[in-house]
Structures are given as structure tokens and as C-alpha cells.
Design an enzyme around this catalytic site. Structure first.
Site, PDB file in Angstrom:
ATOM      1  N   MET A  17       0.853  -1.191   0.000  1.00 46.84           N
ATOM      2  CA  MET A  17       0.000   0.000   0.000  1.00 46.84           C
ATOM      3  C   MET A  17       0.885   1.235   0.000  1.00 46.84           C
ATOM      4  O   MET A  17       1.731   1.403   0.883  1.00 46.84           O
ATOM      5  CB  MET A  17      -0.916   0.006   1.229  1.00 46.84           C
ATOM      6  CG  MET A  17      -1.950  -1.109   1.235  1.00 46.84           C
ATOM      7  SD  MET A  17      -2.920  -1.153   2.772  1.00 46.84           S
ATOM      8  CE  MET A  17      -1.724  -1.924   3.888  1.00 46.84           C
ATOM      9  N   CYS A 100      -3.023  -1.483  -9.163  1.00 48.35           N
ATOM     10  CA  CYS A 100      -3.290  -0.138  -8.652  1.00 48.35           C
ATOM     11  C   CYS A 100      -4.251   0.604  -9.578  1.00 48.35           C
ATOM     12  O   CYS A 100      -4.003   0.706 -10.781  1.00 48.35           O
ATOM     13  CB  CYS A 100      -1.989   0.649  -8.516  1.00 48.35           C
ATOM     14  SG  CYS A 100      -2.243   2.321  -7.894  1.00 48.35           S
ATOM     15  N   ASN A 200      -7.750 -11.135  -2.172  1.00 44.83           N
ATOM     16  CA  ASN A 200      -7.577  -9.818  -1.572  1.00 44.83           C
ATOM     17  C   ASN A 200      -8.832  -8.983  -1.795  1.00 44.83           C
ATOM     18  O   ASN A 200      -9.475  -9.095  -2.832  1.00 44.83           O
ATOM     19  CB  ASN A 200      -6.342  -9.141  -2.201  1.00 44.83           C
ATOM     20  CG  ASN A 200      -6.159  -7.702  -1.779  1.00 44.83           C
ATOM     21  OD1 ASN A 200      -6.035  -6.811  -2.620  1.00 44.83           O
ATOM     22  ND2 ASN A 200      -6.126  -7.438  -0.496  1.00 44.83           N
ATOM     23  N   GLY A 201      -9.168  -8.161  -0.789  1.00 46.09           N
ATOM     24  CA  GLY A 201     -10.274  -7.228  -0.936  1.00 46.09           C
ATOM     25  C   GLY A 201     -11.364  -7.402   0.109  1.00 46.09           C
ATOM     26  O   GLY A 201     -12.001  -8.453   0.167  1.00 46.09           O
ATOM     27  N   ARG A 225      -6.253  -2.657   3.871  1.00 47.58           N
ATOM     28  CA  ARG A 225      -6.732  -1.571   4.729  1.00 47.58           C
ATOM     29  C   ARG A 225      -7.149  -2.032   6.116  1.00 47.58           C
ATOM     30  O   ARG A 225      -7.092  -1.247   7.069  1.00 47.58           O
ATOM     31  CB  ARG A 225      -7.892  -0.855   4.031  1.00 47.58           C
ATOM     32  CG  ARG A 225      -7.465  -0.041   2.809  1.00 47.58           C
ATOM     33  CD  ARG A 225      -8.640   0.527   2.052  1.00 47.58           C
ATOM     34  NE  ARG A 225      -9.414  -0.516   1.379  1.00 47.58           N
ATOM     35  CZ  ARG A 225     -10.581  -0.308   0.783  1.00 47.58           C
ATOM     36  NH1 ARG A 225     -11.121   0.898   0.801  1.00 47.58           N
ATOM     37  NH2 ARG A 225     -11.215  -1.304   0.184  1.00 47.58           N
TER      38      ARG A 225
END
Length: 322
Positions: A17, A100, A200-201, A225
Site C-alpha cells: 500500500m 493499482c 484480496n479485498g 486496509r
């Protein structure tokens, strides 16, 4: 999980990130159980390698291996050269960014913009894999847009090129971070290739991690996050996935110690002036959801020195303990 000569201790990864996964953050994620913490994205452009920002992003001294460096760009020869450069500097894994969605990245045809050009994807992956002797991994999204989810075709291109592992974020480039991540495409990718696939996510709790792993058959989970201000989340995920039980939240004393260590690591890496600015967002994340956290965040952004910032954070947690 085997990744080249490296044996990863579990399937928990800290996502790369920008502005977050620097050395202090990666160190904490690894300590709390992440088997791999991928560096912030660095440009493949050679003229940017000596900038202060790039040097700080590539700072790995004292870090537990394997060291994974993520590179971004759209020119196969330049990407191959960047891979060679970073491997020579100590990168033990080269990760390629094709996930990204930021405009400044996509506007130069890099990041997730590459998913629209499968032929170029193939040339980049083949060039990078041929350029280095270390494992090459790839992070992608499910496709350019919801009506063109081509992740399975990209995954097969990656496998044919020699990519060792694939991480898939369950959104398209067009979705950015809006809406809910979907995992049907991740499951399709996992079923369609033989290399390890990491999901992911929107995976914020151990229970969600378990559901995603069971639904997709993925080999691991990449946490982004959800780890902001909570590097101990990897310990919680690992305990639930291996023991089937939920760990209690860390004691305030541990939260305090981790937050202060993180801030000191930021000052050490960036220097006081820049470190104080960078630390502000982390202070906001560490205190988010805690009693008085929002008011303290507004206070903390006004603090201009590292000693004062550290002292204020210590007082905040001391107040919680009292």
C-alpha cells in the site's frame, strides 16, 4: 507455501500500500504473523531510483526475509531492468503491480490499466521473469471493468510466463475501491491455474477470511486496509484459521507499546519533520474506534515535534488504562 527457495510459514500476506507499507509497518506485520509483507510500489523508471522517496521505499535494513519489492511500469525492457536492479539491491522476490487503480499510475498505462492489453501483459511478465533468478509474483484486479473481467486469461498468461504466485483483488480497475469485492472471479482463477492464488479485498475479520478461503479455494489471504492501525490483525487471523477460536482484542498496554514502537520507527526512517507528518495518519488509525479517539486525532494533527507526538499518544493510552 513454497515460493522459489522460500518456504512461507502461512498464507497471510500484508498487501503493498502506497504510503503505508514501509519498513516499520512491514516489520510489525511480520512479527504478528504475516508470512510476507510486500513493499510499497516503486517506479521502474531509472531516473527515479535515486530520489529520496524511492530510497525510503526500498529501505529493508534489518527486515526479516524474504524481502519482496513491488515494481510498476508499462515498458517490458524497463520493467526487466528494474527487476534486475532491485534483485541486485537485495530483493528476494519481485512483485509486479497490475492492480493499482490510481489515476496517476493508470494514466501512464501502468498498474491496473495494463489489464486492458493482454499482449503487453505477456511481454512484461516474460521479460521480468527472464531477467532475474528470484521468484516473480503478480498482483492484479479482476479486470478492466465489470463487463470485462479477464482475470482468468491474465492468470493463465502469468502462469505460462513463469510467475510463481498471483494475488487477485476482487474488484475491477473501474470499481477502484467502491462497492463490495466479489470472489467469484477469484474462485474461477484458482480453479483455472496451478500456481498459488491469494485472495484480496474487503477481508476485515477472521471469519471473513475463513469464508473467502472456503469459497474460493485460494491458497492465502492478502490483508490491506484492515491492517491500518491494527498490525496485530495477522495474529488474530492466524489463530482463528488454525485454532477455530477468536482471540480477544489486544490489551491497551499492548496497543500502546505497538503504536509507540511504530511511531519511533517512522521517525527513525524518515527523520523528524517528515516522520511527524507521516505518523499522523497512523495515529488516526491506531486510535480509531477507541473512546475519545476522534477528538484526540484532531488534537494530534496539530503537534509539530516527534517527542510531543510520542508523549501525546502515550498520554492517550494511559488515559484509557486509567
Amino acid at each position: 507455501m513454497q515460493l522459489g527457495v522460500h518456504v512461507l510459514r502461512n498464507g497471510l500476506f500484508a498487501a503493498p500500500m502506497a504510503g503505508v507499507t514501509d519498513r516499520p509497518f512491514r516489520t510489525l506485520c511480520r512479527r504478528f504473523g504475516a508470512s510476507l509483507a510486500v513493499s510499497e510500489m516503486v517506479s521502474s523508471r531509472p531516473e527515479l531510483r535515486t530520489t529520496r522517496k524511492s530510497r525510503l521505499r526500498l529501505e529493508h535494513r534489518g527486515e526479516t526475509g524474504p524481502v519482496s519489492v513491488q515494481i510498476a511500469g508499462a515498458d517490458p525492457a524497463m520493467m526487466a531492468d528494474a527487476a534486475r536492479f532491485n534483485a541486485a539491491q537485495g530483493a528476494q522476490i519481485i512483485d509486479i503491480n497490475m492492480g493499482c487503480p490510481a489515476k496517476k499510475v493508470c494514466n501512464v498505462a501502468a498498474g491496473s490499466a495494463l489489464l486492458s492489453d493482454e499482449a503487453l501483459v505477456a511481454r512484461i511478465l516474460e521479460a521480468v521473469v527472464a531477467a532475474v533468478d528470484v521468484p516473480v509474483t503478480l498482483k492484479i484486479r479482476t479486470g478492466p471493468s465489470p463487463d470485462n473481467r479477464n482475470a482468468l486469461r491474465i492468470a493463465r498468461i502469468a502462469e505460462a510466463a513463469g510467475v510463481a504466485l498471483l494475488a487477485v483483488h476482487g474488484r475491477t480497475r473501474a470499481c477502484a475501491f467502491r462497492g463490495q469485492a466479489e470472489f467469484d472471479t477469484v474462485a474461477e482463477v484458482k480453479a483455472g491455474v496451478r500456481i498459488p492464488v491469494i485472495a484480496n479485498g474487503d477481508i476485515g475479520t477472521p471469519e471473513e477470511a475463513k469464508r473467502v478461503l472456503e469459497y474460493t479455494g485460494a491458497d492465502g489471504i492478502m490483508i490491506g486496509r484492515a491492517a491500518h492501525g491494527r498490525p496485530w490483525i495477522f495474529r488474530e487471523f492466524l489463530h482463528f484459521l488454525t485454532e477455530g477460536r477468536t482471540l480477544p482484542s489486544p490489551a491497551v498496554t499492548e496497543m500502546r507499546a505497538v503504536a509507540l514502537e511504530h511511531l519511533e520507527g517512522i521517525y527513525s526512517l524518515y527523520g523528524e519533520e517528515l516522520g511527524v507528518r507521516i505518523a499522523r495518519k497512523h495515529i488516526g488509525w491506531y486510535t480509531r474506534g477507541l473512546p475519545g479517539g476522534e477528538a484526540f486525532r484532531r488534537e494530534a494533527v496539530q503537534i509539530l515535534s516527534a517527542p510531543d507526538q510520542l508523549a501525546a499518544v502515550a498520554r492517550f493510552y494511559d488515559g484509557l488504562m486509567e
